[in-house]
Design a protein around this motif. Sequence first.
Motif, PDB file in Angstrom:
ATOM      1  N   ALA A  51      31.419  39.735  48.808  1.00 22.83           N
ATOM      2  CA  ALA A  51      30.413  39.063  47.982  1.00 22.83           C
ATOM      3  C   ALA A  51      31.060  38.300  46.835  1.00 22.83           C
ATOM      4  N   CYS A  52      32.107  38.876  46.277  1.00 18.72           N
ATOM      5  CA  CYS A  52      32.783  38.217  45.154  1.00 18.72           C
ATOM      6  C   CYS A  52      33.453  36.915  45.602  1.00 18.72           C
ATOM      7  N   ALA A  53      34.043  36.924  46.791  1.00 10.51           N
ATOM      8  CA  ALA A  53      34.693  35.720  47.307  1.00 10.51           C
ATOM      9  C   ALA A  53      33.687  34.605  47.535  1.00 10.51           C
ATOM     10  N   ASP A  54      32.498  34.968  48.017  1.00  9.89           N
ATOM     11  CA  ASP A  54      31.452  33.966  48.232  1.00  9.89           C
ATOM     12  C   ASP A  54      30.969  33.380  46.914  1.00  9.89           C
ATOM     13  N   ALA A  55      30.963  34.199  45.858  1.00  5.67           N
ATOM     14  CA  ALA A  55      30.431  33.750  44.564  1.00  5.67           C
ATOM     15  C   ALA A  55      31.458  32.993  43.730  1.00  5.67           C
ATOM     16  N   CYS A  56      32.729  33.181  44.001  1.00 10.67           N
ATOM     17  CA  CYS A  56      33.782  32.584  43.158  1.00 10.67           C
ATOM     18  C   CYS A  56      33.722  31.057  43.209  1.00 10.67           C
ATOM     19  N   PRO A  57      33.571  30.390  42.062  1.00 12.38           N
ATOM     20  CA  PRO A  57      33.460  28.927  42.066  1.00 12.38           C
ATOM     21  C   PRO A  57      34.777  28.205  42.273  1.00 12.38           C
ATOM     22  N   VAL A  58      35.918  28.929  42.192  1.00 12.02           N
ATOM     23  CA  VAL A  58      37.216  28.267  42.310  1.00 12.02           C
ATOM     24  C   VAL A  58      38.063  28.824  43.459  1.00 12.02           C
ATOM     25  N   ASP A  59      37.444  29.561  44.379  1.00 10.78           N
ATOM     26  CA  ASP A  59      38.138  30.102  45.561  1.00 10.78           C
ATOM     27  C   ASP A  59      39.384  30.902  45.196  1.00 10.78           C
ATOM     28  N   ALA A  60      39.269  31.716  44.140  1.00 14.07           N
ATOM     29  CA  ALA A  60      40.423  32.496  43.693  1.00 14.07           C
ATOM     30  C   ALA A  60      40.480  33.883  44.318  1.00 14.07           C
ATOM     31  N   ILE A  61      39.439  34.300  45.054  1.00 12.86           N
ATOM     32  CA  ILE A  61      39.370  35.662  45.585  1.00 12.86           C
ATOM     33  C   ILE A  61      39.610  35.633  47.092  1.00 12.86           C
ATOM     34  N   LEU A  62      40.615  36.381  47.523  1.00 13.77           N
ATOM     35  CA  LEU A  62      41.024  36.371  48.929  1.00 13.77           C
ATOM     36  C   LEU A  62      41.318  37.784  49.406  1.00 13.77           C
ATOM     37  N   PRO A  63      41.183  38.039  50.713  1.00  6.12           N
ATOM     38  CA  PRO A  63      41.606  39.346  51.248  1.00  6.12           C
ATOM     39  C   PRO A  63      43.100  39.551  51.030  1.00  6.12           C
ATOM     40  N   VAL A  64      43.477  40.750  50.626  1.00  6.21           N
ATOM     41  CA  VAL A  64      44.892  41.027  50.344  1.00  6.21           C
ATOM     42  C   VAL A  64      45.760  40.771  51.569  1.00  6.21           C
ATOM     43  N   GLU A  65      45.267  41.115  52.749  1.00  3.18           N
ATOM     44  CA  GLU A  65      46.071  40.955  53.964  1.00  3.18           C
ATOM     45  C   GLU A  65      46.292  39.491  54.331  1.00  3.18           C
ATOM     46  N   SER A  66      45.493  38.600  53.776  1.00  2.00           N
ATOM     47  CA  SER A  66      45.661  37.181  54.103  1.00  2.00           C
ATOM     48  C   SER A  66      46.527  36.442  53.102  1.00  2.00           C
ATOM     49  N   LEU A  67      46.961  37.125  52.042  1.00  2.00           N
ATOM     50  CA  LEU A  67      47.777  36.449  51.029  1.00  2.00           C
ATOM     51  C   LEU A  67      49.146  36.087  51.591  1.00  2.00           C
ATOM     52  N   THR A  68      49.587  34.877  51.292  1.00  2.00           N
ATOM     53  CA  THR A  68      50.885  34.407  51.767  1.00  2.00           C
ATOM     54  C   THR A  68      51.657  33.789  50.617  1.00  2.00           C
ATOM     55  N   GLY A  69      52.959  33.634  50.804  1.00  2.00           N
ATOM     56  CA  GLY A  69      53.804  32.959  49.823  1.00  2.00           C
ATOM     57  C   GLY A  69      53.689  33.583  48.449  1.00  2.00           C
ATOM     58  N   ALA A  70      53.503  32.709  47.444  1.00  2.00           N
ATOM     59  CA  ALA A  70      53.437  33.164  46.056  1.00  2.00           C
ATOM     60  C   ALA A  70      52.236  34.060  45.799  1.00  2.00           C
ATOM     61  N   GLN A  71      51.200  33.952  46.634  1.00  2.00           N
ATOM     62  CA  GLN A  71      49.991  34.736  46.398  1.00  2.00           C
ATOM     63  C   GLN A  71      50.160  36.214  46.742  1.00  2.00           C
ATOM     64  N   LYS A  72      51.184  36.551  47.512  1.00  2.00           N
ATOM     65  CA  LYS A  72      51.360  37.933  47.942  1.00  2.00           C
ATOM     66  C   LYS A  72      51.435  38.904  46.764  1.00  2.00           C
ATOM     67  N   GLU A  73      51.983  38.431  45.655  1.00  2.00           N
ATOM     68  CA  GLU A  73      52.179  39.320  44.516  1.00  2.00           C
ATOM     69  C   GLU A  73      50.866  39.721  43.851  1.00  2.00           C
ATOM     70  N   TYR A  74      49.789  39.012  44.136  1.00  2.00           N
ATOM     71  CA  TYR A  74      48.543  39.281  43.422  1.00  2.00           C
ATOM     72  C   TYR A  74      47.857  40.559  43.881  1.00  2.00           C
ATOM     73  N   GLY A  75      48.162  41.051  45.068  1.00  2.00           N
ATOM     74  CA  GLY A  75      47.655  42.347  45.461  1.00  2.00           C
ATOM     75  C   GLY A  75      48.163  43.418  44.513  1.00  2.00           C
ATOM     76  N   ALA A  76      49.467  43.365  44.219  1.00  2.00           N
ATOM     77  CA  ALA A  76      50.072  44.322  43.290  1.00  2.00           C
ATOM     78  C   ALA A  76      49.607  44.080  41.858  1.00  2.00           C
ATOM     79  N   VAL A  77      49.426  42.810  41.469  1.00  2.00           N
ATOM     80  CA  VAL A  77      48.963  42.488  40.120  1.00  2.00           C
ATOM     81  C   VAL A  77      47.582  43.084  39.867  1.00  2.00           C
ATOM     82  N   ASN A  78      46.677  42.956  40.842  1.00  2.00           N
ATOM     83  CA  ASN A  78      45.341  43.534  40.696  1.00  2.00           C
ATOM     84  C   ASN A  78      45.398  45.053  40.598  1.00  2.00           C
ATOM     85  N   ALA A  79      46.180  45.664  41.479  1.00  2.00           N
ATOM     86  CA  ALA A  79      46.262  47.124  41.484  1.00  2.00           C
ATOM     87  C   ALA A  79      46.894  47.657  40.200  1.00  2.00           C
TER      88      ALA A  79
END
Length: 400
Positions: A51-79
């Motif tokens: 639901a949060c991904a659908d509501a995000c106006p800037v497409d900043a919310i993604l499934p952790v398993e789909s993160l690639t490249g530089a975005q991979k670190e954001y799973g750990a940043v959130n946790a």
Amino acid sequence: MTYAITQTCCTDATCIAACPVNCIHPTPEEKDFGRTEMLFIDPKACIDCGACADACPVDAILPVESLTGAQKEYGAVNAAYFEDREPEPAVDGPNFHAWSEPVFERSLPSDFAPLRIAVVGTGPAGMYAVEDLLLHTGAEVTLVDRLPVAGGLIRYGVAPDHPSTKKAGDAFARFHTHPRVRMFLGLDVGTDITPEELAAHHDAVVYAVGAGADRRLGIPGEDLPGSISATTFVSWYNAHPEVAPDAVGLSTERVVVVGNGNVAVDTARILVSDPDTLAAGDIAAHALDALRSGGVREVVLLGRRGPAEAAYTRPELLALKHLPGVELVVDDHDPRTGAAIDAAGPGDKAAVLRGVTRAKVDWSLAPAAGRRIVIRFHSAPVEVLGDDGVRAVRVTGGAG
């Protein structure tokens, strides 16, 4: 799979309202709201509903398993945000009165004529004001902007390689055609109409405009050709109508950027990014041509303070670490720099620089082969040197 918030987070809390299990923090009711660089999703509480991904106006919310490249670190940043974090105190506790939330009524009785409010500026500040007026009052709103295109900083201040961030402008644009909104573009308050004239036709005027002038360094030589403000550079690559296509020259190999904020990071990134990658965004054609034909291979970021006090956010610094074909280097000229990086805690900005190359740079030499960004902490400019144009910058903490 759980979700994570990534670099382009706009922190406007739309996702918080959409989350059915309250796993996104800090919320507007928590003391850290507005103080953190971004919002965070608790991986232990997330139920993967999206639901949060659908509501995000800037497409900043993604499934952790789909993160690639530089975005991979954001799973750990959130946790990491939720590690050892105490839950927020409940309002109904022994140290609080059991009062309900205060209510501020912002609408008028129906027998009153609607308020007429003018909002000067169509950037984020102005549009958030318009949104609140339209949603919570019956006011009629007059939108005024001196530029011929609405958007303010969303249109002319966001880097062209951050298209998701610019999508916030789509959310604001829906108010431009609201039945209670009139919009006047290309109208300069103070030139085309006086503040007194505007106020005479409205019950209130909201001025939501930015600084009208650049901040000066106050050092000798800053007016030499080749020394420009970040405002000019950002406006140049975003095709601002008040900045000429030839306002920026890129014939030099080395560029010095004074400052360690997000705008400085944007400037450095654009200067050394692959033009073919930038072409996929909405960068101005004249800027893209100049970057293709220019000779910039090295950008030096000067920060007068250390890595623990740098003004950029962690997401922007993380992006520099993963910029394709660009080496990130920390100038190790001052022992305080390395000490601060080594002592940084997991959630500190300085910790992002662990693993980044540290070297004492010899500034008398031409830039090394390839492209790189050098961050030099504990340095401030004291003089810009040159005769007919910038030749060098003298800085504190050693020769520049």
